[in-house]
Design an enzyme around this catalytic site. Structure first.
Site, PDB file in Angstrom:
ATOM      1  N   TYR A 144      39.146  46.059  43.699  1.00  0.00           N
ATOM      2  CA  TYR A 144      38.865  45.151  44.828  1.00  0.00           C
ATOM      3  C   TYR A 144      39.105  43.730  44.348  1.00  0.00           C
ATOM      4  CZ  TYR A 144      36.127  42.636  48.400  1.00  0.00           C
ATOM      5  OH  TYR A 144      35.716  41.779  49.391  1.00  0.00           O
ATOM      6  N   ASP A 239      42.253  39.897  37.255  1.00  0.00           N
ATOM      7  CA  ASP A 239      41.169  39.483  38.155  1.00  0.00           C
ATOM      8  C   ASP A 239      39.850  39.638  37.396  1.00  0.00           C
ATOM      9  OD1 ASP A 239      39.956  40.476  41.473  1.00  0.00           O
ATOM     10  OD2 ASP A 239      39.261  39.025  39.987  1.00  0.00           O
ATOM     11  N   LYS A 267      31.956  33.983  40.583  1.00  0.00           N
ATOM     12  CA  LYS A 267      30.612  34.446  40.212  1.00  0.00           C
ATOM     13  C   LYS A 267      29.957  33.578  39.146  1.00  0.00           C
ATOM     14  CE  LYS A 267      31.855  39.132  41.642  1.00  0.00           C
ATOM     15  NZ  LYS A 267      30.979  39.492  42.767  1.00  0.00           N
TER      16      LYS A 267
HETATM   17  P1  KE4 Z   1      34.189  36.968  46.599  1.00  0.00           P
HETATM   18  O1  KE4 Z   1      35.192  36.556  47.650  1.00  0.00           O
HETATM   19  O2  KE4 Z   1      33.223  38.046  47.121  1.00  0.00           O
HETATM   20  O3  KE4 Z   1      33.478  35.804  45.944  1.00  0.00           O
HETATM   21  O4  KE4 Z   1      34.994  37.650  45.369  1.00  0.00           O
HETATM   22  C1  KE4 Z   1      35.848  38.719  45.648  1.00  0.00           C
HETATM   23  C2  KE4 Z   1      36.047  39.533  44.392  1.00  0.00           C
HETATM   24  C3  KE4 Z   1      37.255  39.420  43.722  1.00  0.00           C
HETATM   25  N1  KE4 Z   1      37.495  40.119  42.592  1.00  0.00           N
HETATM   26  C4  KE4 Z   1      36.548  40.945  42.067  1.00  0.00           C
HETATM   27  C5  KE4 Z   1      36.857  41.701  40.818  1.00  0.00           C
HETATM   28  C6  KE4 Z   1      35.294  41.090  42.718  1.00  0.00           C
HETATM   29  O5  KE4 Z   1      34.365  41.929  42.191  1.00  0.00           O
HETATM   30  C7  KE4 Z   1      35.033  40.372  43.902  1.00  0.00           C
HETATM   31  C8  KE4 Z   1      33.736  40.513  44.661  1.00  0.00           C
HETATM   32  N2  KE4 Z   1      32.832  41.496  44.158  1.00  0.00           N
HETATM   33  C9  KE4 Z   1      31.938  42.105  45.136  1.00  0.00           C
HETATM   34  C10 KE4 Z   1      31.084  43.123  44.378  1.00  0.00           C
HETATM   35  N3  KE4 Z   1      31.658  44.412  44.446  1.00  0.00           N
HETATM   36  C11 KE4 Z   1      31.113  41.094  45.871  1.00  0.00           C
HETATM   37  C12 KE4 Z   1      29.976  41.700  46.683  1.00  0.00           C
HETATM   38  C13 KE4 Z   1      30.235  41.613  48.148  1.00  0.00           C
HETATM   39  O6  KE4 Z   1      31.379  41.885  48.588  1.00  0.00           O
HETATM   40  O7  KE4 Z   1      29.264  41.309  48.865  1.00  0.00           O
END
Ligand code: KE4
Length: 435
Positions: A144, A239, A267
């Site tokens: 993801y 990523d 994060k």
């Molecule tokens: P955000 O747009 O949610 O800040 O980041 C996206 C993203 C990009 N790349 C990786 C490897 C990520 O894990 C994420 C976001 N992680 C999720 C947890 N599985 C955020 C939790 C959520 O979607 O509420």
């Protein structure tokens, strides 16, 4: 435990917010039941609006490596806020955080801040396409990268056919440029390059996957991505939104000794405030507006409060004892959880890398999303709730990783393992179908 206030809050929220949440995983759909609404948190403890306290292993999905409401982070944010919350003009804090990120991640020569991991990966892909003049991107099933259109794509019928949209609202045109391959399928990567090589702008990968649950690369996988991108002039994007500063000061690329061309971050560099970032080779980053032609922008990019929180967080990680302590704590959690699951004859795979942990309720090995999906998600749901009832807040999905922090003590992990033992005893004593 009484969850009456959370239940009422959820009904109220659902009347004005789709699904009652602002990010789907929070709705507990994967484990059933009602999400707990949070009142406050401190250190490794989360307290819901019914007053129930939990040892937290979600930790806001990764940012809070120093724990909730870390005093240094709070003081830094408070100090910044008293001088204004946003200017839409450059500040020295952005330069300071950029210099600190670059000092910790040698592959990053220049970095651009934005406000989420999604923005970071979307922008990194646009930059890779602008730099190479190519359209296609390779991603891996189960990884993801945020909700950018190019990444919400599943594998087509065959590994080398066009991707298919993972969500309504994503066009065939977008899907056509995304090739989806199984994680850990090094030969599949070489096959895709043999077929599309000169059309591939980038390969994007979670070098350690957190979004299937914790899935680790086989020894040949990351080197194959590096070699193929070098051979065909494609941009290798790690990523590390989740793994950056989490599994090592320099992320997976430090642990595995593989140098990507671009890295996306998020994060931890926001310390709990909205920040994303992407950076890497100077010749690629120099193509980014206003220095170069590839456009990217953001009203709140480099926001002073977020920079203050990120600086305080990364500075809190400079103590050389921090990462060895987190590594030991992660191992204690993974090995201990494995012992408990074995004691209850539950097939499982447990792992940790630094303070990132995960376990699958299926026999191993788990090397890709097909393996991960064999997990017993119904049992995970019952286990999740039995742990919640015992004051432990695990990820509300089998397909997520867990996170420890410098605020988690050995006794918190040991208590968690005791609760896991009691939870599984209760789960197997209860009639099926109850949670
Ligand atoms: P955000 O747009 O949610 O800040 O980041 C996206 C993203 C990009 N790349 C990786 C490897 C990520 O894990 C994420 C976001 N992680 C999720 C947890 N599985 C955020 C939790 C959520 O979607 O509420």
């Amino acid at each position: 435990m009484n969850h009456a206030k959370s239940e009422a809050a959820f009904e109220r929220a659902k009347r004005v917010i789709p699904g009652g949440v602002n990010s789907p995983v929070r709705a507990f759909r994967s484990v059933g039941g009602t999400p707990v609404f949070v009142r406050e948190a401190n250190g490794c403890m989360l307290v819901d609006i019914d007053g129930n306290a939990y040892i937290d292993y979600v930790m806001s999905w990764g940012p809070l490596i120093l724990g909730h409401a870390n005093p240094l982070v709070i003081a830094a944010v408070r100090d910044a806020a008293e001088r204004g919350t946003s200017f839409g003009a450059p500040t020295e804090a952005e330069t300071e955080l950029a210099e600190l990120v670059i000092s910790m991640v040698p592959s990053i020569e220049k970095v651009r801040f934005c406000s989420s991991g999604t923005e970071a990966t979307m922008s990194a892909l646009r930059l890779a396409r602008g730099f190479t003049g190519r359209s296609k991107v390779i991603k891996f099933a189960g990884c993801y990268h945020g909700h950018g259109d190019a990444f919400l794509i599943s594998a087509g019928s065959g590994a080398l056919t066009n991707g298919v949209p993972d969500s309504p609202g994503i066009t065939e045109g977008v899907a056509r440029d995304t090739i989806v391959i199984d994680y850990n399928d090094a030969q599949g990567v070489w096959n895709a390059f043999a077929r599309y090589g000169e059309e591939i702008a980038a390969v994007i990968v979670e070098p350690y996957v957190g979004n299937m649950g914790l899935v680790l690369p086989l020894p040949d996988f990351l080197p194959a991505l590096r070699a193929a991108c070098t051979r065909y002039g494609s941009v290798l994007i790690f990523d590390e939104v989740m793994t950056g500063f989490r599994v090592a000061p320099g992320g997976v690329q430090e642990r595995e000794g593989i140098t990507p061309d671009l890295t996306t971050l998020g994060k931890i560099i926001g310390g709990g405030l909205p920040v994303g970032a992407f950076g890497g080779r100077g010749d690629i980053m120099s193509r980014l507006s206003p220095e170069g032609p590839v456009y990217q922008a953001g009203t709140l990019s480099g926001n002073p409060l977020a920079m203050a929180a990120g600086l305080a967080t990364l500075r809190g990680l400079q103590n050389p004892k921090v990462y060895p302590h987190l590594e030991e704590l992660g191992l204690r959690f993974a090995l201990g959880m494995s012992e408990v699951l074995t004691r209850h004859s539950v097939p499982h795979v447990a792992a940790s890398r630094g303070s990132m942990v995960g376990f699958f309720l299926t026999d191993g090995p788990v090397t890709n999303v097909t393996d991960a999906k064999r997990s017993d998600t119904a049992l995970y749901g019952r286990f999740f709730h039995a742990m919640l009832d015992r004051g432990v807040y695990l990820a509300p999905s089998q397909f997520e990783a867990g996170f420890l922090s410098t605020a988690h003590r050995q006794l918190d992990v040991d208590r968690t393992l005791e609760m896991a033992d009691a939870a599984l005893t209760a789960v197997f004593a209860a009639p099926r179908g109850s949670h």
